[in-house]
Design a protein around this motif. Structure first.
Motif, short mmCIF file in Angstrom:
data_model
loop_
_atom_site.label_atom_id
_atom_site.label_comp_id
_atom_site.label_asym_id
_atom_site.label_seq_id
_atom_site.Cartn_x
_atom_site.Cartn_y
_atom_site.Cartn_z
N UNK A 91 2.47 -26.85 -61.94
CA UNK A 91 3.53 -27.55 -61.21
C UNK A 91 4.36 -28.34 -62.21
N UNK A 92 5.61 -27.94 -62.40
CA UNK A 92 6.51 -28.61 -63.34
C UNK A 92 7.45 -29.52 -62.55
N UNK A 175 9.83 -28.16 -59.65
CA UNK A 175 9.89 -28.92 -58.40
C UNK A 175 10.43 -30.33 -58.62
N UNK A 176 11.28 -30.78 -57.70
CA UNK A 176 11.72 -32.17 -57.63
C UNK A 176 11.14 -32.80 -56.38
N UNK A 183 8.66 -26.75 -50.20
CA UNK A 183 8.41 -25.87 -51.35
C UNK A 183 7.03 -26.06 -51.95
N UNK A 184 6.53 -27.29 -51.94
CA UNK A 184 5.20 -27.56 -52.49
C UNK A 184 4.12 -26.89 -51.65
N UNK A 185 4.22 -27.02 -50.34
CA UNK A 185 3.21 -26.41 -49.47
C UNK A 185 3.30 -24.88 -49.50
N UNK A 189 0.24 -22.67 -50.56
CA UNK A 189 -0.35 -22.05 -49.37
C UNK A 189 -0.99 -23.06 -48.45
N UNK A 190 -0.38 -24.25 -48.38
CA UNK A 190 -0.94 -25.33 -47.57
C UNK A 190 -0.06 -25.59 -46.35
N UNK A 191 -0.67 -26.14 -45.32
CA UNK A 191 0.07 -26.51 -44.11
C UNK A 191 0.88 -27.78 -44.37
N UNK A 192 2.10 -27.81 -43.87
CA UNK A 192 2.96 -28.98 -44.05
C UNK A 192 2.43 -30.13 -43.18
#
Length: 250
Positions: A91-92, A175-176, A183-185, A189-192
């Motif tokens: 994760x950048x 990512x910002x 976008x992170x989830x 592959x995670x639930x928001x």
């Protein structure tokens, strides 16, 4: 270790730490973990020399029990972490370069020189974090040029470019934190979550947090007689303040 944060400090990493922990990737390792753990400061301070000498390094010495890492000092060693944790995603975290430098120069670059100068003289263990930061961040990451704005921004931009070139696209998210959960989830592959994305990375919060963590680290390393002396002084000062309020001088 499931998530490797390759972004420099002051790119929203405290917010990102909180977000990753909310998503189940915690605890998340961050620079703020180190002041209370002198053995961790010693590990990171020695790491550049160990790597330069070709020594095998077990990152579980500091990462045992952690599910993710962000911020300094770990982000400096993103390549080595990718090899150590081949299944981890990278994760950048990024932000505008000028705003990044403004924030960094007022917080993480200035902190080692401003924080607890008296305690660093009295308690040897309290010197470990500033020494580690000098060696790993100021010297290894920035080549000693943290106060040269143009140079530091060039290092920051080059670092981000190297990560983008060096990490396979399916393993990397640039990512910002202002982008929030989506976008992170999707990347993880995670639930928001239903709650708002955490926003804890402001400068005032950082300054207070680092003061508290540095004090905690210093006092945990201090010998008992010194702590007793501090306690006596604190009680005495409180008693004098109480007497002054009850019988003020004319």
């Amino acid at each position: 270790m499931k998530v490797i944060g390759a972004g420099f400090g002051r790119t929203g990493t405290l917010s990102l730490k909180a977000a990753l922990e909310k998503l189940g990737y915690g605890p998340c390792y961050h620079m703020t973990e180190i002041p209370g753990k002198p053995e961790h400061a010693a590990f990171w301070e020695a790491l550049p020399d160990r790597l330069d000498q070709g020594e095998a390094v077990d990152f579980e010495e500091v990462f045992a029990g952690y599910g993710a890492t962000v911020d300094f000092p770990a982000c400096v060693f993103w390549r080595e972490l990718m090899e150590a944790y081949p299944e981890a995603k990278v994760l950048l975290s990024v932000r505008d370069a000028d705003r990044w430098y403004d924030s960094a120069s007022e917080t993480i670059f200035a902190a080692p020189g401003r924080r607890l100068s008296l305690m660093r003289r009295l308690v040897p263990g309290a010197r470990r974090v500033p020494a580690m930061a000098h060696k790993v961040i100021e010297q290894r990451a920035f080549g000693g040029g943290i106060w040269d704005r143009e140079h530091a921004i060039s290092v920051y931009e080059h670092h981000n470019e190297e990560v983008e070139r060096g990490v396979p696209a399916d393993r990397l998210l640039v990512y910002e934190v202002k982008e929030g959960w989506e976008p992170l989830c999707r990347f993880l592959g995670a639930k928001i979550p239903a709650e708002p994305f955490p926003r804890v990375n402001d400068r005032e919060y950082f300054a207070g947090l680092m003061r508290r963590e540095a004090l905690r680290g210093a006092f945990s390393a201090a010998p008992k007689p010194l702590l007793a002396a501090f306690a006596v002084l604190a009680v005495g000062a409180l008693a004098l303040r109480t007497l002054a309020r009850k019988a003020p001088f004319d």
